[in-house]
Design a protein around this motif. Structure first.
Motif, PDB file in Angstrom:
ATOM      1  N   UNK A  31     -19.622 -32.020 -17.070  1.00  0.00           N
ATOM      2  CA  UNK A  31     -18.280 -32.287 -17.607  1.00  0.00           C
ATOM      3  C   UNK A  31     -17.298 -32.537 -16.469  1.00  0.00           C
ATOM      4  N   UNK A  33     -18.036 -33.703 -13.469  1.00  0.00           N
ATOM      5  CA  UNK A  33     -18.348 -35.009 -12.859  1.00  0.00           C
ATOM      6  C   UNK A  33     -17.800 -36.145 -13.728  1.00  0.00           C
ATOM      7  N   UNK A  34     -17.912 -35.994 -15.033  1.00  0.00           N
ATOM      8  CA  UNK A  34     -17.416 -37.044 -15.944  1.00  0.00           C
ATOM      9  C   UNK A  34     -15.887 -37.143 -15.863  1.00  0.00           C
ATOM     10  N   UNK A  35     -15.217 -35.997 -15.854  1.00  0.00           N
ATOM     11  CA  UNK A  35     -13.744 -36.015 -15.750  1.00  0.00           C
ATOM     12  C   UNK A  35     -13.304 -36.638 -14.428  1.00  0.00           C
ATOM     13  N   UNK A  37     -14.952 -38.866 -12.672  1.00  0.00           N
ATOM     14  CA  UNK A  37     -15.190 -40.318 -12.706  1.00  0.00           C
ATOM     15  C   UNK A  37     -14.127 -41.010 -13.553  1.00  0.00           C
ATOM     16  N   UNK A  38     -13.751 -40.386 -14.668  1.00  0.00           N
ATOM     17  CA  UNK A  38     -12.698 -40.977 -15.516  1.00  0.00           C
ATOM     18  C   UNK A  38     -11.385 -41.098 -14.733  1.00  0.00           C
ATOM     19  N   UNK A  40     -11.088 -41.465 -11.479  1.00  0.00           N
ATOM     20  CA  UNK A  40     -11.243 -42.560 -10.502  1.00  0.00           C
ATOM     21  C   UNK A  40     -11.120 -43.918 -11.185  1.00  0.00           C
ATOM     22  N   UNK A  41     -11.712 -44.030 -12.385  1.00  0.00           N
ATOM     23  CA  UNK A  41     -11.648 -45.290 -13.132  1.00  0.00           C
ATOM     24  C   UNK A  41     -10.197 -45.605 -13.505  1.00  0.00           C
ATOM     25  N   UNK A  42      -9.469 -44.587 -13.966  1.00  0.00           N
ATOM     26  CA  UNK A  42      -8.061 -44.795 -14.335  1.00  0.00           C
ATOM     27  C   UNK A  42      -7.243 -45.262 -13.125  1.00  0.00           C
ATOM     28  N   UNK A  44      -8.461 -46.895 -10.504  1.00  0.00           N
ATOM     29  CA  UNK A  44      -8.873 -48.273 -10.187  1.00  0.00           C
ATOM     30  C   UNK A  44      -8.219 -49.253 -11.165  1.00  0.00           C
ATOM     31  N   UNK A  45      -8.125 -48.849 -12.432  1.00  0.00           N
ATOM     32  CA  UNK A  45      -7.485 -49.712 -13.443  1.00  0.00           C
ATOM     33  C   UNK A  45      -6.004 -49.903 -13.128  1.00  0.00           C
ATOM     34  N   UNK A  48      -5.686 -52.232 -10.226  1.00  0.00           N
ATOM     35  CA  UNK A  48      -6.009 -53.620 -10.587  1.00  0.00           C
ATOM     36  C   UNK A  48      -4.886 -54.242 -11.422  1.00  0.00           C
ATOM     37  N   UNK A  49      -4.346 -53.451 -12.347  1.00  0.00           N
ATOM     38  CA  UNK A  49      -3.263 -53.988 -13.184  1.00  0.00           C
ATOM     39  C   UNK A  49      -2.004 -54.238 -12.360  1.00  0.00           C
ATOM     40  N   UNK A  51      -1.978 -54.942  -9.228  1.00  0.00           N
ATOM     41  CA  UNK A  51      -2.301 -56.117  -8.395  1.00  0.00           C
ATOM     42  C   UNK A  51      -2.108 -57.401  -9.204  1.00  0.00           C
TER      43      UNK A  51
END
Lengths: 77, 144
Positions: A31, A33-35, A37-38, A40-42, A44-45, A48-49, A51
């Protein structure tokens, strides 16, 4: 005086309790590790947005400049 | 006597008066053996429940690992390598986000279940006594 009773002999329950304890550690670790990663993804999003918003704003600004330039050139003829 | 809690029976047979030590030893040993047999049967049931829980929850932990992997490869790495956050990527992200939320809920449930079972299976004697205390009709008939 309280009566002293022989203890119940250790059985398979001990092994199962250890396995359940290990499983609980695994649940917490997965749990976590999943949190992570979420998050990190947020991140990165968001990057990117931001940018793509910057690029889009720059494109609009460049189009405006080019338009103005063409207008000025025509006016100077 | 048979309607008593088995733990109370073990105490009662030790407090009773016997004509000699041989009979006293026989009775107390016989009652302990009968109670321990019941506890062992209950323990086997608890272990079987625990094993079944562990087998079922393995799917949740494997799914979580898979979701983490897909979030990395299908969303984060794409963005970090300069990919744009287009509709296709946003759609994939939303699907994975939903799966992630489900996985987190499953792991939380699995942890609660495991915690509940762990207490009982670690102390099968206490768990069995608590069971027959709460459900007197399940109290065994002990012979002595």
């Amino acid at each position: 005086m309280a009566v002293e009773l022989p203890p119940y002999p250790v059985g398979d329950g001990h092994r199962a309790a250890l396995q359940l304890g290990n499983a609980r550690q695994e649940y917490a670790s997965r749990a976590g590790a999943l949190r992570a990663e979420l998050a990190k993804v947020d991140e990165a999003l968001a990057d990117a947005l931001a940018r793509s918003d910057r690029i889009r704003a720059a494109q609009v600004r460049v189009a405006e400049l080019a338009h103005q330039h063409r207008k000025d050139r025509r006016a100077n003829r | 006597m048979s309607a008593m809690n088995p733990h109370a029976v073990r105490i009662a047979v030790r407090e009773a008066i016997y004509p000699n030590h041989v009979i006293e030893d026989e009775v107390t040993r016989s009652v302990d053996r009968q109670v321990f047999e019941r506890v062992r049967a209950h323990e086997r049931h608890l272990v079987s429940q625990a094993d079944s829980h562990l087998a079922k929850s393995r799917v949740d932990t494997q799914a979580t690992t898979e979701i983490i992997d897909r979030l990395k490869h299908e969303v984060r790495f794409v963005l970090e390598e300069g990919g744009s956050a287009d509709g296709d990527l946003a759609d994939r992200y939303e699907q994975l986000r939903e799966l992630a939320d489900r996985a987190l809920r499953s792991l939380e449930r699995a942890d609660q279940e495991a915690g509940w079972m762990q207490d009982r299976v670690a102390q099968p004697y206490e768990a069995y006594i608590a069971l027959v205390e709460k459900w007197p009709t399940l109290r065994p008939t002990l012979e002595f």
